[in-house]
Design a protein around this motif. Structure first.
Motif, PDB file in Angstrom:
ATOM      1  N   TYR A 196       0.836  -1.225   0.000  1.00 54.25           N
ATOM      2  CA  TYR A 196       0.000   0.000   0.000  1.00 54.25           C
ATOM      3  C   TYR A 196       0.865   1.267   0.000  1.00 54.25           C
ATOM      4  O   TYR A 196       0.406   2.320   0.411  1.00 54.25           O
ATOM      5  CB  TYR A 196      -0.946  -0.001   1.196  1.00 54.25           C
ATOM      6  CG  TYR A 196      -2.110  -0.928   1.008  1.00 54.25           C
ATOM      7  CD1 TYR A 196      -3.284  -0.479   0.392  1.00 54.25           C
ATOM      8  CD2 TYR A 196      -2.043  -2.255   1.414  1.00 54.25           C
ATOM      9  CE1 TYR A 196      -4.351  -1.322   0.192  1.00 54.25           C
ATOM     10  CE2 TYR A 196      -3.108  -3.117   1.217  1.00 54.25           C
ATOM     11  CZ  TYR A 196      -4.261  -2.648   0.612  1.00 54.25           C
ATOM     12  OH  TYR A 196      -5.310  -3.493   0.426  1.00 54.25           O
ATOM     13  N   GLU A 197       2.105   1.116  -0.452  1.00 59.33           N
ATOM     14  CA  GLU A 197       3.038   2.243  -0.505  1.00 59.33           C
ATOM     15  C   GLU A 197       2.370   3.466  -1.128  1.00 59.33           C
ATOM     16  O   GLU A 197       1.560   3.318  -2.037  1.00 59.33           O
ATOM     17  CB  GLU A 197       4.215   1.832  -1.381  1.00 59.33           C
ATOM     18  CG  GLU A 197       5.521   2.424  -0.948  1.00 59.33           C
ATOM     19  CD  GLU A 197       6.625   1.926  -1.840  1.00 59.33           C
ATOM     20  OE1 GLU A 197       7.666   1.563  -1.309  1.00 59.33           O
ATOM     21  OE2 GLU A 197       6.428   1.880  -3.067  1.00 59.33           O
ATOM     22  N   GLU A 198       2.695   4.641  -0.665  1.00 57.49           N
ATOM     23  CA  GLU A 198       2.115   5.899  -1.160  1.00 57.49           C
ATOM     24  C   GLU A 198       0.688   6.115  -0.660  1.00 57.49           C
ATOM     25  O   GLU A 198       0.347   7.177  -0.196  1.00 57.49           O
ATOM     26  CB  GLU A 198       2.118   5.999  -2.711  1.00 57.49           C
ATOM     27  CG  GLU A 198       3.487   5.975  -3.346  1.00 57.49           C
ATOM     28  CD  GLU A 198       4.367   7.116  -2.898  1.00 57.49           C
ATOM     29  OE1 GLU A 198       3.860   8.235  -2.813  1.00 57.49           O
ATOM     30  OE2 GLU A 198       5.548   6.862  -2.606  1.00 57.49           O
ATOM     31  N   VAL A 199      -0.172   5.093  -0.764  1.00 60.72           N
ATOM     32  CA  VAL A 199      -1.593   5.302  -0.443  1.00 60.72           C
ATOM     33  C   VAL A 199      -1.837   5.265   1.072  1.00 60.72           C
ATOM     34  O   VAL A 199      -2.576   6.081   1.608  1.00 60.72           O
ATOM     35  CB  VAL A 199      -2.472   4.236  -1.145  1.00 60.72           C
ATOM     36  CG1 VAL A 199      -3.944   4.481  -0.858  1.00 60.72           C
ATOM     37  CG2 VAL A 199      -2.234   4.269  -2.649  1.00 60.72           C
ATOM     38  N   LYS A 246       0.395   5.525   3.894  1.00 58.74           N
ATOM     39  CA  LYS A 246       1.699   5.787   4.524  1.00 58.74           C
ATOM     40  C   LYS A 246       1.644   5.678   6.039  1.00 58.74           C
ATOM     41  O   LYS A 246       2.632   5.400   6.695  1.00 58.74           O
ATOM     42  CB  LYS A 246       2.170   7.187   4.150  1.00 58.74           C
ATOM     43  CG  LYS A 246       2.733   7.270   2.758  1.00 58.74           C
ATOM     44  CD  LYS A 246       3.257   8.672   2.493  1.00 58.74           C
ATOM     45  CE  LYS A 246       3.664   8.780   1.042  1.00 58.74           C
ATOM     46  NZ  LYS A 246       3.474  10.095   0.489  1.00 58.74           N
TER      47      LYS A 246
END
Ligand SMILES: [Zn+2]
Length: 498
Positions: free
Chosen positions: A302-305, A307
């Motif tokens: 879920y990187e970016e979304v 954090k």
């Protein structure tokens, strides 16, 4: 002359906007605004009717022979919200309108309260049409208009739900409660609310042989959002992600679940979820490092979304008379929660930024002897919405768990028709006026007009409206220039239909 009349065009719109801002019209208290609109209609010589639900109908016949009948629809009520430090009695005080500038554009807002541009802009467009037809500056020879003003839209869609169907007459409908300048709405999702209460057959922790201690896992920091409009943003649902974690822990360690809880609303993507488990003391350190690896993995996905996603795992005080799910049932529940669908299920075949069908595991709540699962399925297709519902029920049956199931609510989708004559006219009209095609959008949520459109399956419909920001909040603002653009756009469509 009031300064609002001079704000923009059409001046009748701004005059009416100022007038209705003095009339209280919170949901469930629409009587005064309904009287005002009704009296205007009667003053202009049009027939008015109020149905049992409280909706107002105003009929404007074609000047000569009717060839086309168009419904124009908006809702009379508004969301009444104010800032804490503002003294305002929504039952009697007029809204304090003011003009502000944002990026060199004029916007109208109300001091400290909601503005009611949702759906006051629709009301004022329809009042303006009536006035202009009456004074002869607007004429329709073969087009007759049926104006519908509903109640309770912001409360529970009660006006549209209980509308007198015999009064909804017309083969085309334009709803004025959606969009913004440059946009045409061409459909919305239907919804099915669903609850399953699954028996947990709890047993006392004291009856278990091992010496067990409770721990609490809290998954938090997720973004959340609307389970319709935000469903394709790739966000994580805390109920679903915690279910993954519990299933994996359960596969590797001996755990006994006391409770799983998360979420407050079926239509919100769950931001936080927690579980209380009983484990052997000697497993604690290992479970902790195991879950740390899991959460790292999830965070990577879920990187970016997401954090700020965070999992805490702590020892807690043991409760007296604590219970846990019986072992066999626990395994089945964990399996079920691991595979139960949540999120977008398919993409719209024509406009692939929208989910064609989706569902949301909005609430998990552990009660004394059952765990409640609450979901909301959505789809632009009646067929696919039913399919999601049937799939979930089939899955629940296959789980072999004992439960009661309830459909808590239902409204039909407004199925998009990309070939409709009305949509074609709308696209042509906007292009002619502004030299570019309008953006055709779908709404991943329920619009009240879907209840009207579904009365006559052959009815063609679009929705549109002026540009509003921060709807339902005290910052709500209406873009002045978008009013004139939307008015010209609407008028061009009507003239083409005439
Ligand atoms: Zn609205």
């Amino acid at each position: 002359m009031s300064k609002f009349k001079e704000l923009g065009k059409p001046e009748e719109f701004w005059d009416y906007f100022e007038q209705i801002s003095k009339i209280p019209r919170c949901s469930r208290f629409e009587e005064r605004i309904r009287n005002f609109i009704k009296e205007e209609g009667e003053k202009f010589g049009f027939k008015t009717t109020i149905d049992k639900a409280g909706n107002l109908f105003i009929s404007i016949p074609a000047k000569s022979t009717e060839k086309e009948k168009l419904i124009l629809q908006c809702h009379m009520d508004m969301v009444c919200e104010k800032n804490d430090n503002v003294l305002h009695d929504f039952s009697k005080d007029p809204l304090k309108l003011k003009v502000i500038e944002i990026n060199n554009e004029k916007w109208v807002t109300a001091e400290g309260t909601t503005l009611g541009a949702d759906n006051g802009n629709g009301i004022c467009f329809l009042l303006t049409i009536m006035k202009k037809i009456n004074d002869g500056s607007l004429n329709f020879n073969s087009l007759s208009l049926e104006l519908i003003f509903t109640v309770l839209e912001e409360y529970n869609l009660g006006g549209a739900k209980n509308i007198d169907k015999s009064l909804v007459k017309g083969n085309m409908l334009i709803n004025l409660d959606s969009g913004g300048d440059g946009m045409v709405t061409n459909g919305c999702t239907g919804g099915i609310g669903f609850i399953a209460d699954i028996k947990t057959k709890p047993i006392s922790v004291d009856n278990l042989k091992d010496n067990l201690n409770p721990i609490k896992l809290i998954l938090s920091g997720l973004t959340g959002g609307h389970s319709g409009g935000d469903i394709t943003r790739g966000r994580g649902n805390a109920n679903k992600l915690l279910s993954h974690i519990l299933w994996k822990i359960g596969k590797n360690y001996s755990i006994h679940i006391n409770s799983i809880n998360g979420g407050n609303a079926a239509n919100a993507i769950t931001r936080e979820s927690n579980a209380i488990l009983y484990i052997k003391e000697e497993d604690f350190a290992e479970i902790k490092s195991f879950t740390n690896i899991l959460i790292k993995e999830l965070k990577k996905n879920y990187e970016e979304v997401e954090k700020n996603m965070h999992l805490s795992i702590e020892r807690i005080e043991s409760k007296i008379n604590a219970t846990v799910f019986s072992e066999e049932i626990q395994k089945k529940i964990l399996d079920l929660l691991y595979i139960i669908p949540c999120g977008p299920l398919s993409l719209h075949p024509k406009i692939r930024i929208f989910a064609f069908a989706s569902t949301n595991l909005g609430i998990l709540k552990t009660e004394k002897d059952y765990i409640r699962i609450r979901m909301l399925h959505r789809s632009f297709s009646e067929y696919y919405n039913e399919k999601t519902c049937e799939e979930v029920i089939t899955l629940l049956k296959m789980s072999g768990l004992e439960m009661t199931r309830t459909i808590t609510g239902y409204y039909p989708p407004w199925e998009p028709n990309f070939d409709s004559k009305l949509l074609k006219l709308a696209k042509e009209s906007y292009s002619e006026l502004y030299n570019k095609e309008p953006l055709v959008i779908l709404v991943q949520g329920g619009l009240e007009c879907t209840l009207l459109i579904n009365i006559h399956p052959e009815m063609e419909a679009i929705a549109m409206g002026a540009s509003i920001r921060d709807m339902h909040s005290p910052n709500e603002s209406l873009q002045v220039s978008s009013v004139e653009k939307t008015w010209n756009f609407l008028l061009r469509i009507l003239q083409k239909l005439d």
